[in-house]
Design an enzyme around this catalytic site. Structure first.
Site, PDB file in Angstrom:
ATOM      1  N   HIS A 197      11.304  84.012  17.829  1.00 37.68           N
ATOM      2  CA  HIS A 197      10.192  83.396  18.559  1.00 37.68           C
ATOM      3  C   HIS A 197      10.174  81.879  18.336  1.00 37.68           C
ATOM      4  CE1 HIS A 197       7.938  87.456  18.164  1.00 37.68           C
ATOM      5  NE2 HIS A 197       8.230  87.296  19.434  1.00 37.68           N
ATOM      6  N   LYS A 256      -4.997  98.649  21.249  1.00 35.96           N
ATOM      7  CA  LYS A 256      -3.895  98.871  20.288  1.00 35.96           C
ATOM      8  C   LYS A 256      -4.127  98.022  19.056  1.00 35.96           C
ATOM      9  CE  LYS A 256       0.140  98.919  23.041  1.00 35.96           C
ATOM     10  NZ  LYS A 256       1.469  98.371  23.060  1.00 35.96           N
ATOM     11  N   ARG A 276      16.957  88.182  24.057  1.00 35.41           N
ATOM     12  CA  ARG A 276      17.844  88.358  22.898  1.00 35.41           C
ATOM     13  C   ARG A 276      19.224  88.822  23.345  1.00 35.41           C
ATOM     14  NH1 ARG A 276      13.296  91.790  19.973  1.00 35.41           N
ATOM     15  NH2 ARG A 276      13.332  92.509  22.116  1.00 35.41           N
ATOM     16  N   SER A 312       9.921  91.928  16.184  1.00 35.69           N
ATOM     17  CA  SER A 312       8.729  92.075  15.336  1.00 35.69           C
ATOM     18  C   SER A 312       8.577  93.519  14.874  1.00 35.69           C
ATOM     19  CB  SER A 312       7.471  91.662  16.107  1.00 35.69           C
ATOM     20  OG  SER A 312       7.524  90.299  16.439  1.00 35.69           O
TER      21      SER A 312
HETATM   22  O1  PNS Z   1       6.161  89.903  22.580  1.00 35.82           O
HETATM   23  P1  PNS Z   1       6.099  90.990  23.605  1.00 35.82           P
HETATM   24  O2  PNS Z   1       5.448  92.220  23.024  1.00 35.82           O
HETATM   25  O3  PNS Z   1       7.430  91.271  24.222  1.00 35.82           O
HETATM   26  O4  PNS Z   1       5.141  90.430  24.769  1.00 35.82           O
HETATM   27  C1  PNS Z   1       4.792  91.249  25.870  1.00 35.82           C
HETATM   28  C2  PNS Z   1       3.613  90.613  26.620  1.00 35.82           C
HETATM   29  C3  PNS Z   1       2.427  90.433  25.680  1.00 35.82           C
HETATM   30  C4  PNS Z   1       4.023  89.269  27.198  1.00 35.82           C
HETATM   31  C5  PNS Z   1       3.240  91.592  27.777  1.00 35.82           C
HETATM   32  O5  PNS Z   1       2.980  92.875  27.266  1.00 35.82           O
HETATM   33  C6  PNS Z   1       2.038  91.094  28.582  1.00 35.82           C
HETATM   34  O6  PNS Z   1       2.165  90.253  29.437  1.00 35.82           O
HETATM   35  N1  PNS Z   1       0.835  91.625  28.252  1.00 35.82           N
HETATM   36  C7  PNS Z   1      -0.402  91.227  28.903  1.00 35.82           C
HETATM   37  C8  PNS Z   1      -0.858  92.302  29.888  1.00 35.82           C
HETATM   38  C9  PNS Z   1      -0.114  92.170  31.215  1.00 35.82           C
HETATM   39  O7  PNS Z   1      -0.138  91.157  31.883  1.00 35.82           O
HETATM   40  N2  PNS Z   1       0.576  93.261  31.615  1.00 35.82           N
HETATM   41  C10 PNS Z   1       1.372  93.282  32.824  1.00 35.82           C
HETATM   42  C11 PNS Z   1       2.774  92.743  32.581  1.00 35.82           C
HETATM   43  S1  PNS Z   1       3.773  92.816  34.018  1.00 35.82           S
END
Ligand code: PNS
Length: 159
Positions: free
Chosen positions: A17, A41, A90, A128
């Site tokens: 990150h 969650k 990644r 993570s």
């Molecule tokens: O670090 P991560 O877990 O890969 O991040 C994922 C994240 C938080 C960017 C994604 O889950 C997200 O955008 N969550 C917010 C809810 C949302 O917009 N959901 C629709 C995504 S298309």
């Protein structure tokens, strides 16, 4: 004035990150690092703890602002007047999911650009969730997370 967003769960932030964060911060005027969380969650760290850890590891970057939101990514992007979202890649395994997410988000918020930055190869295997799994069993995570937050992760699993 370019204001970009680097969204994620950051539970906890990793060296991968931090690599993407630093590289993105060099490319825009202001980088809003957004801790996006789902209140349903329960993570290892609270959104406030994640924000504080990110602020600590990015303390030398004056154009980085750290926020949190339980809204959709596109809602947070609109609220902060973001023009471009940055995501780290990644390996090629990440790309399918990231492309779907980028296309979904752009369908909901046309005009929002999504930029994917490949992480340095030395961080390609870090996630993570694996950091949490290894730390839970007291394995060595010192080369996976920034040194500034290592004590936080270790403390989270102290008995
Ligand atoms: O670090 P991560 O877990 O890969 O991040 C994922 C994240 C938080 C960017 C994604 O889950 C997200 O955008 N969550 C917010 C809810 C949302 O917009 N959901 C629709 C995504 S298309």
């Amino acid at each position: 004035m370019t204001r970009w967003m680097f969204p994620g769960s950051f539970d906890p932030p990793t060296l991968g990150h931090l690599d993407v964060l630093r590289r993105a911060a060099r490319l825009c005027d202001e980088l809003v690092v957004a801790v996006l969380h789902n209140p349903a969650k329960r993570g290892l760290f609270t959104p406030e703890q994640r924000m504080e850890m990110i602020r600590r590891v990015a303390a030398d970057l004056p154009n980085v602002r750290v926020v949190s939101s339980d809204a959709l990514l596109v809602q947070a992007a609109a609220a902060f007047e973001i023009t471009c979202v940055v995501r780290g890649l990644r390996t090629s395994h990440d790309s399918a999911g990231e492309i779907q997410m980028a296309q979904l988000n752009r369908a909901m918020l046309p005009g929002l650009e999504v930029l994917m930055i490949p992480t340095a190869p030395s961080f390609a295997f870090i996630s993570s969730s694996y950091v949490r799994e290894i730390a839970a069993k007291h394995g060595d995570i010192s080369t996976f997370v920034p040194a500034e937050i290592l004590p936080d992760v270790l403390a989270a699993y102290e008995v």
